[in-house]
Design a protein around this motif. Structure first.
Motif, PDB file in Angstrom:
ATOM      1  N   ARG A  18       0.851  -1.236   0.238  1.00  0.00           N
ATOM      2  CA  ARG A  18      -0.077  -0.085   0.057  1.00  0.00           C
ATOM      3  C   ARG A  18       0.770   1.277   0.037  1.00  0.00           C
ATOM      4  NH1 ARG A  18      -2.993  -0.500   5.941  1.00  0.00           N
ATOM      5  NH2 ARG A  18      -1.069  -0.699   7.272  1.00  0.00           N
ATOM      6  N   GLY A  21       0.393   3.733  -3.072  1.00  0.00           N
ATOM      7  CA  GLY A  21      -0.509   4.917  -3.271  1.00  0.00           C
ATOM      8  C   GLY A  21      -0.361   6.211  -2.569  1.00  0.00           C
ATOM      9  N   LEU A  22       0.708   6.248  -1.466  1.00  0.00           N
ATOM     10  CA  LEU A  22       0.982   6.999  -0.787  1.00  0.00           C
ATOM     11  C   LEU A  22       2.140   7.937  -1.482  1.00  0.00           C
ATOM     12  CD1 LEU A  22       1.643   9.232   1.705  1.00  0.00           C
ATOM     13  CD2 LEU A  22       2.946   7.409   2.732  1.00  0.00           C
ATOM     14  N   ARG A  24       2.729   7.871  -4.767  1.00  0.00           N
ATOM     15  CA  ARG A  24       2.261   8.378  -5.885  1.00  0.00           C
ATOM     16  C   ARG A  24       1.373   9.957  -5.735  1.00  0.00           C
ATOM     17  NH1 ARG A  24       1.691   3.013  -7.582  1.00  0.00           N
ATOM     18  NH2 ARG A  24      -0.348   2.935  -6.394  1.00  0.00           N
ATOM     19  N   SER A  25       0.915   9.989  -4.624  1.00  0.00           N
ATOM     20  CA  SER A  25       0.276  11.176  -3.878  1.00  0.00           C
ATOM     21  C   SER A  25       1.105  12.412  -3.669  1.00  0.00           C
ATOM     22  CB  SER A  25      -0.678  10.866  -3.260  1.00  0.00           C
ATOM     23  OG  SER A  25      -0.231  10.815  -1.872  1.00  0.00           O
ATOM     24  N   LEU A  26       2.566  12.293  -3.851  1.00  0.00           N
ATOM     25  CA  LEU A  26       3.391  13.049  -3.058  1.00  0.00           C
ATOM     26  C   LEU A  26       4.357  14.034  -4.314  1.00  0.00           C
ATOM     27  CD1 LEU A  26       4.723  11.259  -0.218  1.00  0.00           C
ATOM     28  CD2 LEU A  26       2.512  12.774  -0.060  1.00  0.00           C
ATOM     29  N   ASP A  84      -0.298   3.827   5.089  1.00  0.00           N
ATOM     30  CA  ASP A  84      -1.419   3.872   4.694  1.00  0.00           C
ATOM     31  C   ASP A  84      -2.176   5.140   4.627  1.00  0.00           C
ATOM     32  OD1 ASP A  84      -1.812   4.411   7.459  1.00  0.00           O
ATOM     33  OD2 ASP A  84      -2.849   2.790   8.122  1.00  0.00           O
ATOM     34  N   GLU A  85      -1.591   6.073   4.391  1.00  0.00           N
ATOM     35  CA  GLU A  85      -2.288   7.411   4.211  1.00  0.00           C
ATOM     36  C   GLU A  85      -2.136   8.022   2.608  1.00  0.00           C
ATOM     37  OE1 GLU A  85      -2.178   8.711   8.897  1.00  0.00           O
ATOM     38  OE2 GLU A  85      -0.528   9.534   7.504  1.00  0.00           O
ATOM     39  N   GLU A  86      -2.736   9.007   2.371  1.00  0.00           N
ATOM     40  CA  GLU A  86      -2.544   9.497   0.967  1.00  0.00           C
ATOM     41  C   GLU A  86      -2.823  11.154   0.933  1.00  0.00           C
ATOM     42  OE1 GLU A  86      -4.419   7.556  -2.147  1.00  0.00           O
ATOM     43  OE2 GLU A  86      -3.631   5.487  -1.847  1.00  0.00           O
ATOM     44  N   PHE A 165      -6.630  14.522   4.570  1.00  0.00           N
ATOM     45  CA  PHE A 165      -6.048  13.618   3.882  1.00  0.00           C
ATOM     46  C   PHE A 165      -6.907  12.234   4.215  1.00  0.00           C
ATOM     47  CE2 PHE A 165      -4.585  13.937   8.160  1.00  0.00           C
ATOM     48  CZ  PHE A 165      -4.000  12.904   8.629  1.00  0.00           C
ATOM     49  N   HIS A 167      -7.227   8.157   4.804  1.00  0.00           N
ATOM     50  CA  HIS A 167      -6.438   6.992   5.580  1.00  0.00           C
ATOM     51  C   HIS A 167      -7.110   5.531   5.354  1.00  0.00           C
ATOM     52  CE1 HIS A 167      -5.614   5.431   9.931  1.00  0.00           C
ATOM     53  NE2 HIS A 167      -4.658   5.121   9.065  1.00  0.00           N
ATOM     54  N   TYR A 168      -6.230   4.689   4.782  1.00  0.00           N
ATOM     55  CA  TYR A 168      -6.858   3.501   4.357  1.00  0.00           C
ATOM     56  C   TYR A 168      -6.625   2.560   5.595  1.00  0.00           C
ATOM     57  CZ  TYR A 168      -7.374   5.329  -0.275  1.00  0.00           C
ATOM     58  OH  TYR A 168      -7.868   6.188  -1.258  1.00  0.00           O
TER      59      TYR A 168
END
Length: 252
Positions: A18, A21-22, A24-26, A84-86, A165, A167-168
């Motif tokens: 996971r 995903g984080l 890629r969002s940065l 686990d955050e994005e 933000f 949180h998965y």
């Protein structure tokens, strides 16, 4: 005016499924530092493929590891995140505007956190807005708290953003139960209770926690996931009491 630079500090261990995903969002960040405590699933390689600098540090505890990551960065503003955050595009834009306009008295920036669990975005039961200070100016913020419940504290004024933000939070119900067990163990290690009433008190605290999550904070509006969250939250509260009482058996 020159744009202030942002570092992102992340702690991770075995997050290959996971952390992508984080990362890629940065795209808005100027530096990404990942402090890894011994992954064996290829987490480090994934982070490096996104241009992150990976630093190894043996696990010292949540508060200490997050502070280590904070100190390992180099830019004026530091955004602390978990694997686990994005960060959605809307929040990234709001962050960039805020630090551009922030006066010297501003030490930190808080933002709501929106969690996804069992296929649903959870907006009740105490899980939202779940506002957190996660962005601090260098030298003006420090991780505090008692493990495993850490908190980033800013030394100065704090700006509140409106965009959340993401949180998965747990991979599954089983993952939540494993986390509850681990966190309750950490709590129990902080001391023992020799009185049986401590366990009885845990029953009443657990009942109160269920009512808080499911009724008073409208967790029932989140459907079956809201019920599961309330039940597991109550179970976690009871486990903390029971395990602290249990420790006295090993200390006699």
């Amino acid at each position: 005016m020159e744009k202030p630079k942002i570092s992102v500090a992340i702690i991770a261990r075995d997050e290959a499924d996971r952390i992508g995903g984080l990362l890629r969002s940065l795209g808005f960040a100027d530096e990404i530092v990942v402090v890894d405590s011994g992954s064996t699933d290829g987490t480090q390689a994934i982070c490096e493929s996104f241009g992150a600098r990976v630093v190894f540090n043996p696990w010292p505890g949540y508060v200490e590891q997050k502070q280590f990551a904070l100190d390992a960065t180099s830019h004026e503003w530091i955004l602390s995140l978990d694997a686990d955050e994005e960060v959605p595009d809307a929040l990234a834009a709001e962050i960039l505007r805020s630090i551009q306009q922030a006066g010297p008295n501003v030490a930190g920036i808080s933002m709501p956190r929106l969690s996804r669990y069992l296929g649903r975005w959870i907006r009740h039961g105490g899980w939202y807005p779940d506002r957190k200070v996660r962005l601090v100016r260098r030298g003006r913020g420090r991780w505090q708290g008692v493990n495993p419940h850490d908190k980033l504290v800013a030394d100065g004024d704090v700006i509140q953003l409106s965009q959340p933000f993401l949180h998965y939070v747990y991979r599954s119900i089983s993952d939540q139960v494993v986390t509850m067990n681990r966190f309750s163990e950490i709590y129990a290690q902080q001391g023992a209770s020799r009185r049986g009433w401590f366990v009885v008190a845990g029953v009443f605290h657990a009942i109160g926690k269920f009512l808080e999550c499911y009724v008073w904070k409208f967790g029932f509006l989140d459907g079956i996931p809201g019920l599961i969250i309330a039940m597991n939250s109550a179970g976690y509260v009871f486990l903390k009491h029971a395990k602290r009482w249990e420790r006295r058996l090993t200390e006699v």
